[in-house]
Design a protein around this motif. Structure first.
Motif, PDB file in Angstrom:
ATOM      1  N   ALA A  72       0.563  -1.001   0.157  1.00  0.00           N
ATOM      2  CA  ALA A  72      -0.384   0.068   0.351  1.00  0.00           C
ATOM      3  C   ALA A  72       1.286   1.212   0.142  1.00  0.00           C
ATOM      4  O   ALA A  72       0.590   2.361  -0.777  1.00  0.00           O
ATOM      5  CB  ALA A  72      -1.392   0.180   0.955  1.00  0.00           C
ATOM      6  N   GLY A  73       1.608   0.920   0.897  1.00  0.00           N
ATOM      7  CA  GLY A  73       2.868   2.496   0.880  1.00  0.00           C
ATOM      8  C   GLY A  73       3.262   2.719  -0.488  1.00  0.00           C
ATOM      9  O   GLY A  73       3.690   3.854  -1.171  1.00  0.00           O
ATOM     10  N   TYR A  74       4.281   1.443  -0.738  1.00  0.00           N
ATOM     11  CA  TYR A  74       4.976   1.883  -2.038  1.00  0.00           C
ATOM     12  C   TYR A  74       3.924   2.482  -3.745  1.00  0.00           C
ATOM     13  O   TYR A  74       4.364   3.446  -4.161  1.00  0.00           O
ATOM     14  CB  TYR A  74       5.791   0.234  -2.984  1.00  0.00           C
ATOM     15  N   SER A  75       3.333   1.275  -3.333  1.00  0.00           N
ATOM     16  CA  SER A  75       1.642   2.211  -4.669  1.00  0.00           C
ATOM     17  C   SER A  75       1.603   3.690  -4.548  1.00  0.00           C
ATOM     18  O   SER A  75       1.093   4.151  -5.083  1.00  0.00           O
ATOM     19  CB  SER A  75       0.883   0.908  -4.853  1.00  0.00           C
ATOM     20  N   PHE A  76       1.728   3.595  -3.398  1.00  0.00           N
ATOM     21  CA  PHE A  76       0.939   5.283  -3.396  1.00  0.00           C
ATOM     22  C   PHE A  76       1.468   6.345  -3.170  1.00  0.00           C
ATOM     23  O   PHE A  76       1.158   7.540  -3.892  1.00  0.00           O
ATOM     24  CB  PHE A  76      -0.245   5.555  -1.767  1.00  0.00           C
ATOM     25  N   PHE A  77       2.534   5.829  -2.490  1.00  0.00           N
ATOM     26  CA  PHE A  77       4.546   6.778  -3.025  1.00  0.00           C
ATOM     27  C   PHE A  77       4.477   6.855  -4.364  1.00  0.00           C
ATOM     28  O   PHE A  77       4.413   8.351  -4.739  1.00  0.00           O
ATOM     29  CB  PHE A  77       5.089   6.544  -2.222  1.00  0.00           C
ATOM     30  N   VAL A  78       4.297   6.081  -5.102  1.00  0.00           N
ATOM     31  CA  VAL A  78       4.761   5.927  -6.272  1.00  0.00           C
ATOM     32  C   VAL A  78       4.016   6.205  -7.060  1.00  0.00           C
ATOM     33  O   VAL A  78       3.977   7.446  -8.232  1.00  0.00           O
ATOM     34  CB  VAL A  78       5.004   4.501  -7.135  1.00  0.00           C
ATOM     35  N   SER A  79       2.447   6.629  -6.915  1.00  0.00           N
ATOM     36  CA  SER A  79       1.089   7.231  -7.540  1.00  0.00           C
ATOM     37  C   SER A  79       1.579   8.189  -7.637  1.00  0.00           C
ATOM     38  O   SER A  79       1.291   9.395  -8.766  1.00  0.00           O
ATOM     39  CB  SER A  79      -0.169   6.465  -7.876  1.00  0.00           C
ATOM     40  N   VAL A  80       2.037   9.210  -6.599  1.00  0.00           N
ATOM     41  CA  VAL A  80       1.482  10.110  -6.289  1.00  0.00           C
ATOM     42  C   VAL A  80       2.670  10.902  -6.940  1.00  0.00           C
ATOM     43  O   VAL A  80       3.145  12.290  -7.466  1.00  0.00           O
ATOM     44  CB  VAL A  80       1.579  10.683  -4.099  1.00  0.00           C
ATOM     45  N   PHE A  81       4.287  10.642  -6.480  1.00  0.00           N
ATOM     46  CA  PHE A  81       5.112  10.761  -7.418  1.00  0.00           C
ATOM     47  C   PHE A  81       5.165  11.066  -8.989  1.00  0.00           C
ATOM     48  O   PHE A  81       5.443  11.769  -9.388  1.00  0.00           O
ATOM     49  CB  PHE A  81       6.322   9.968  -7.039  1.00  0.00           C
TER      50      PHE A  81
ATOM     51  N   PHE B 297      -3.678  -0.175  -7.610  1.00  0.00           N
ATOM     52  CA  PHE B 297      -2.803  -0.957  -6.532  1.00  0.00           C
ATOM     53  C   PHE B 297      -3.011  -0.696  -5.055  1.00  0.00           C
ATOM     54  O   PHE B 297      -2.950  -1.322  -4.024  1.00  0.00           O
ATOM     55  CB  PHE B 297      -1.223  -1.144  -6.872  1.00  0.00           C
ATOM     56  N   PHE B 298      -2.845   0.501  -5.080  1.00  0.00           N
ATOM     57  CA  PHE B 298      -2.576   1.107  -3.817  1.00  0.00           C
ATOM     58  C   PHE B 298      -4.468   0.825  -2.890  1.00  0.00           C
ATOM     59  O   PHE B 298      -4.644   0.468  -2.009  1.00  0.00           O
ATOM     60  CB  PHE B 298      -2.604   3.027  -3.969  1.00  0.00           C
ATOM     61  N   LEU B 299      -5.359   1.094  -3.824  1.00  0.00           N
ATOM     62  CA  LEU B 299      -6.589   0.792  -3.051  1.00  0.00           C
ATOM     63  C   LEU B 299      -6.697  -0.821  -2.721  1.00  0.00           C
ATOM     64  O   LEU B 299      -7.007  -1.031  -2.259  1.00  0.00           O
ATOM     65  CB  LEU B 299      -7.551   0.673  -4.621  1.00  0.00           C
ATOM     66  N   PHE B 300      -6.211  -2.020  -4.016  1.00  0.00           N
ATOM     67  CA  PHE B 300      -6.062  -3.083  -3.739  1.00  0.00           C
ATOM     68  C   PHE B 300      -5.763  -3.630  -2.382  1.00  0.00           C
ATOM     69  O   PHE B 300      -6.214  -4.466  -1.362  1.00  0.00           O
ATOM     70  CB  PHE B 300      -5.200  -3.610  -4.757  1.00  0.00           C
TER      71      PHE B 300
END
Length: 345
Positions: free
Chosen positions: A30-39, A56-59
């Motif tokens: 969750a942390g990885y996908s959220f950070f990459v999405s925002v970045f 990915f983050f939502l999943f």
């Protein structure tokens, strides 16, 4: 559970370790996908890249919430399958395949499969996953411009470097969490090995260890306490009532001890050994008298006890024997007194 590391329905220490590890995996996802999405959004990368990482983050977030409420093998397997057969091809597409930094992520996915899956299905998942990677490499080879657009080398190099840094940070976080979790489990197992399962106080082995390590240069005191006619209680009321009585008795004793300086352990059966912190024999005898009166008043039970001194230069076994013999003498006197009272009536 044929494909999951945990066996059986009851949760034990190894189950707890597995659950904690899987929670770490979901948090990392969750942390990885959220950070990459925002970045990627703020870096102006294509919307497909941003959207995929947000999905990915939502999943992972939904799996984390569900698994946190109630761990279940279906959530575990769903997560593994999602990583293997959805995250991998999608990441391959929007990370430019072998030209991007996605290889580090694939290494982690293989590691996840190896750690969290057991049995024949582990072999199946790993083989099919490797075959998927080979297929993606072949697709990229025959269609070199399918994944990587000309003129985006600098951006993809930057993205690759970023993925490597993030992956290393996540690995460090996972190792840190695993070490902390291992230490907690180690302390838990150690405590279980030192604790009497019925009463929750020290067992015989641990209380003897405490006695051996006790600072007795000025002389300290030990007492052995035994319930009078405990066998009769078990025979008439049953062992379950006897066990309950032992727990209640220990709780009452603990309230009368100074647990910062005193120690108590179950020495065997209905015998308990107390190591007093005080070096004053008068104070120690007063504490024992309070315990005797309190147990009779609250639980209507009579106890016998023996007091002995431990000090440097004196054998610990001798002190324990002295306390035991004095307890036995008191028990005989109590028995004689009760018989005398019965005959008088």
């Amino acid at each position: 559970m044929a494909y999951i590391m945990r066996k059986g329905k009851s949760e034990n220490s190894s189950d707890r370790v597995f659950i904690d590890l899987f929670l770490i995996l979901l948090r990392i996802g969750a942390g990885y996908s959220f950070f990459v999405s925002v970045f990627n959004y703020f870096m102006g990368f294509n919307s497909f890249n941003v959207l995929c990482n947000f999905v990915f983050f939502l999943f992972f977030l939904s799996m984390l919430i569900l698994y946190g409420k109630k761990p279940h093998k279906a959530i575990e397997l769903t997560t593994i399958l999602f990583l293997n057969y959805f995250v991998t091809p999608v990441m391959w597409i929007h990370s430019s395949g072998t030209s991007g930094g996605v290889q580090y992520l694939f290494f982690l996915i293989v590691l996840v499969n190896s750690v969290f899956i057991v049995g024949k299905i582990k072999v199946f998942l790993l083989v099919t996953y490797i075959a998927l990677i080979q297929l993606l490499v072949a697709i990229e080879h025959f269609n070199p411009y399918l994944l990587l657009k000309p003129g985006e080398k600098n951006r993809e190099y930057f993205n690759s470097s970023l993925n490597l840094v993030i992956t290393l940070i996540l690995i460090s976080y996972a190792i840190f969490m695993f070490v902390n979790m291992y230490n907690r489990e180690h302390e838990k197992i150690k405590k279980m090995s030192e604790t009497d399962h019925l009463t929750g106080i020290y067992n015989r082995k641990k209380i003897l260890e405490i006695l051996k390590n006790a600072d007795s240069a000025e002389g300290r005191f030990i007492a052995i306490i035994d319930i009078d006619d405990f066998k009769t209680i078990n025979d008439t009321l049953g062992h379950r009532s006897g066990d309950m009585l032992l727990r209640e008795m220990v709780n009452s004793i603990l309230k009368l001890l100074d647990m910062k300086n005193d120690s108590i352990g179950r020495f065997g059966g209905d015998e308990f050994l107390i190591l007093f912190g005080s070096t004053d024999v008068g104070k120690t005898e007063f504490q024992l008298k309070l315990i005797e009166e309190n147990l009779f008043k609250k639980h209507s039970i009579n106890i016998s006890y023996g007091l002995a001194e431990i000090k440097n230069g004196k054998s610990l076994n001798v002190s324990i024997h002295e306390a035991d013999m004095r307890m036995y003498d008191m028990k005989q006197k109590n028995k004689t007194n009760r018989l005398g009272e019965k005959n008088d009536n």
